[in-house]
Design an enzyme around this catalytic site. Structure first.
Site, PDB file in Angstrom:
ATOM      1  CG  ASP A 201     -20.048  95.724  30.757  1.00  0.00           C
ATOM      2  OD1 ASP A 201     -20.820  95.054  31.447  1.00  0.00           O
ATOM      3  OD2 ASP A 201     -20.191  95.920  29.532  1.00  0.00           O
ATOM      4  CD  GLU A 243     -20.310  91.132  32.883  1.00  0.00           C
ATOM      5  OE1 GLU A 243     -21.327  90.506  32.578  1.00  0.00           O
ATOM      6  OE2 GLU A 243     -19.762  91.927  32.094  1.00  0.00           O
TER       7      GLU A 243
END
Ligand code: NOJ
Length: 553
Positions: A201, A243
């Site tokens: 993330d 990401e």
């Protein structure tokens, strides 16, 4: 053979345990329920399941506010259930990757609770503090319109703490060697429990310098190599999927020139230009994005997607292009989010039009990278715009016409279920579509099967072909002496295209992989094809003896 980089020809399915299937009857999905649906996923052809965060969490950002990186939220089960799940996936030949959220923690995490209590705490320096409010505190918010600042005063600590995301997600001081060691330990832990990698993330923020005096963030790419080394030493075939919504000029910094950083990165450039092409019928920016993101190390791979669990971020388009996408797919301001994106699911954006949905998925499965499908999109699930922010597209999976879509036996589901209307579970559900040979679900299953038989898409070199029509995207893929073509018409009107497919095999014929409509060239060597509105074609170049011609290297 060097084609055992499994992620190059994977089909990834992203789901949140909470929204998938509730077996214990408390109204929230759980690992037991997910396990009972693994045969469904295997039947669909999914090779890799990506789990969104399932750790203990107050749940203020759908689990992206973690309070214990080594645990399982008791609502979803126990560590024992998790291991049963990874085992069950492995038995079916499926891999599991999980979200790794280590840019920040929940403010309820014991590390933060300890850190705020005393400047002498060993956790104090695990977070990012400032005595005074930094001058740029009202800049750099990821959720503009909802999040007001990136520095919040904490009364207990008597200092400001930095948070790139919501104020309940204090950023970890990722430059601190103790924090870095902890991150590796977390990865090592889950690898032992059977995962094949991590969706990391917020990668650009993890590696950014953080602090009150930072005006222009400097990224420390060496950290990515350290993560990669650790993961790969622990388990040779584990992967890191970043990401990172980045500019093409930075792509190689994330992959590493020698392929020594991230194995995979989500391709946000292609994602945004793809939606512009769907909205305006203009494929030129998409072709440009495909060209500029083409260079990557041999072991690097793009993650390709249509929609994910966040808003469709259109921040990298020009003002005019973004407006065209808003006009087409989110004309009502309540469908838009954070001044840059769209919070709807794909099916309602495309007005439930089967031709457009089929075309969009055909495109997803033929882009140069690994397709990542979001749960529920395979049946064309809708959204509930009465829910706040991104929650509208995170409703319960719709399994059948039974109460609450067969998601739970609880009288009152903890996760919203879409009921009534064109996207309600009464109409849109797995059981109905399973029985209908022409359903979106069965069609996607067939596409996935064909995609797996065409490793060229995941492995090959891609070349856009000239068709003379900007509504049409024609891509050729070459790999190991074989070639395939994928052609898509983004316009709502038919057209005829003429093109040179490039060098062929034994025969000049293009074999259609999805229907009987093969194509033979005219005397001038060009192929002429009438593409219907939103039409698509998958062709094999040079005959079906391609496997006899495939080279080993
Ligand atoms: C990116 C995730 O995809 C998003 O859902 C989340 O809110 C932020 N990172 C913060 O973790």
């Amino acid at each position: 053979m060097i084609n055992d980089l499994w992620y190059k020809n994977a089909v990834v399915y992203c789901l949140s345990v909470e929204s998938f299937m509730d077996a214990d009857g408390d109204g929230f999905g759980d690992f037991k329920g997910l396990m009972r649906r693994l045969d469904y996923l295997q039947g669909l052809g999914v090779t890799t399941v990506w789990l969104m965060p399932f750790h203990p969490s107050p749940g203020r950002d759908h689990g992206y506010d973690v309070t214990d990186h080594y645990g399982v939220n008791p609502r979803y089960g126990s560590l024992g259930d998790f291991v049963e799940f990874t085992h069950a996936a492995k038995q079916r030949g499926m891999r599991v990757i999980i979200d790794l959220v280590i840019n920040h923690t929940s403010d309820q995490h014991v590390w933060f609770q300890e850190a705020r209590r005393s400047p002498k705490s060993r956790f104090r320096d695990w977070y990012v503090w400032s005595d005074k409010k930094p001058p740029n505190a009202d800049e750099g918010m990821v959720f503009p319109g909802v999040q007001e600042t990136t520095w919040t005063y904490d009364k207990v600590a008597k200092a400001y703490y930095f948070h790139r995301f919501y104020e309940f997600q204090p950023d970890l001081n990722t430059a601190n060697p103790d924090v870095q060691a902890e991150i590796l330990k977390i990865m090592g832990f889950w690898i032992e429990l059977g995962v094949s990698g991590f969706r990391m993330d917020a990668v650009p923020f993890i590696i950014s310098e953080k602090g009150p005096h930072v005006t222009k963030p400097i990224e420390h790419f060496g950290m990515l190599r350290a993560f990669r080394e650790f993961v790969q030493w622990r388990q040779g075939d584990a992967v890191l999927l970043a990401e990172a919504n980045i500019l093409p000029e930075d792509d190689m910094k994330y992959f590493g020139d020698d392929g020594d950083r991230m194995h995979m990165v989500f391709n946000f450039q292609v994602n945004q230009t793809l939606f512009y092409a769907l909205a305006a019928g203009d494929t030129r920016p998409l072709i440009k994005a495909l060209n500029v993101t083409e260079p990557r190390p041999a072991t690097g791979q793009w993650g390709m997607f249509l929609r994910n669990h966040d808003e469709l971020d259109l921040g990298r388009l020009t003002e005019k292009q973004r407006q065209a996408v808003f006009d087409a797919f989110a004309p009502d301001p309540c469908m838009q989010l954070y001044h840059r994106g769209i919070r709807r699911r794909l099916a309602p954006m495309l007005a439930g039009d089967d031709r457009r949905l089929e075309m969009a998925y055909s495109l997803l499965f033929t882009l140069p990278g690994t397709p990542v499908l979001r749960y529920g999109d395979e049946i064309g699930m809708g959204d509930d715009l009465s829910l706040p922010e991104r929650e509208c597209a995170r409703t319960a999976m719709q399994w059948s016409t039974e109460p609450h879509g067969g998601f739970t036996k609880a009288a009152k589901p903890g996760v919203p279920v879409i009921e009534g209307g064109p996207y309600g579970y009464e109409h849109v559900n797995v059981a109905n579509q399973r029985r209908d040979p022409n359903s979106l679900l069965n069609w996607i299953e067939r596409l996935i099967r064909m995609r797996k038989e065409c490793p060229e898409f995941g492995w090959g070199d891609v070349t856009p072909l000239e068709t003379g029509n900007t509504n049409v995207l024609a891509l050729r893929y070459d790999w190991r002496n074989n070639a395939v073509l994928a052609i898509h018409n983004f316009a709502g009107k038919p057209c005829e295209i003429a093109f040179d497919p490039g060098p062929g095999g034994e025969t000049p014929r293009l074999m259609n992989l999805l229907s009987d409509a093969h194509s033979d060239p005219g005397e001038d060597g060009l192929h002429r094809i009438v593409m219907e509105a939103f039409g698509y074609r998958w062709f094999r170049v040079g005959g079906l003896d391609y496997l006899l011609r495939r080279s080993d290297l």
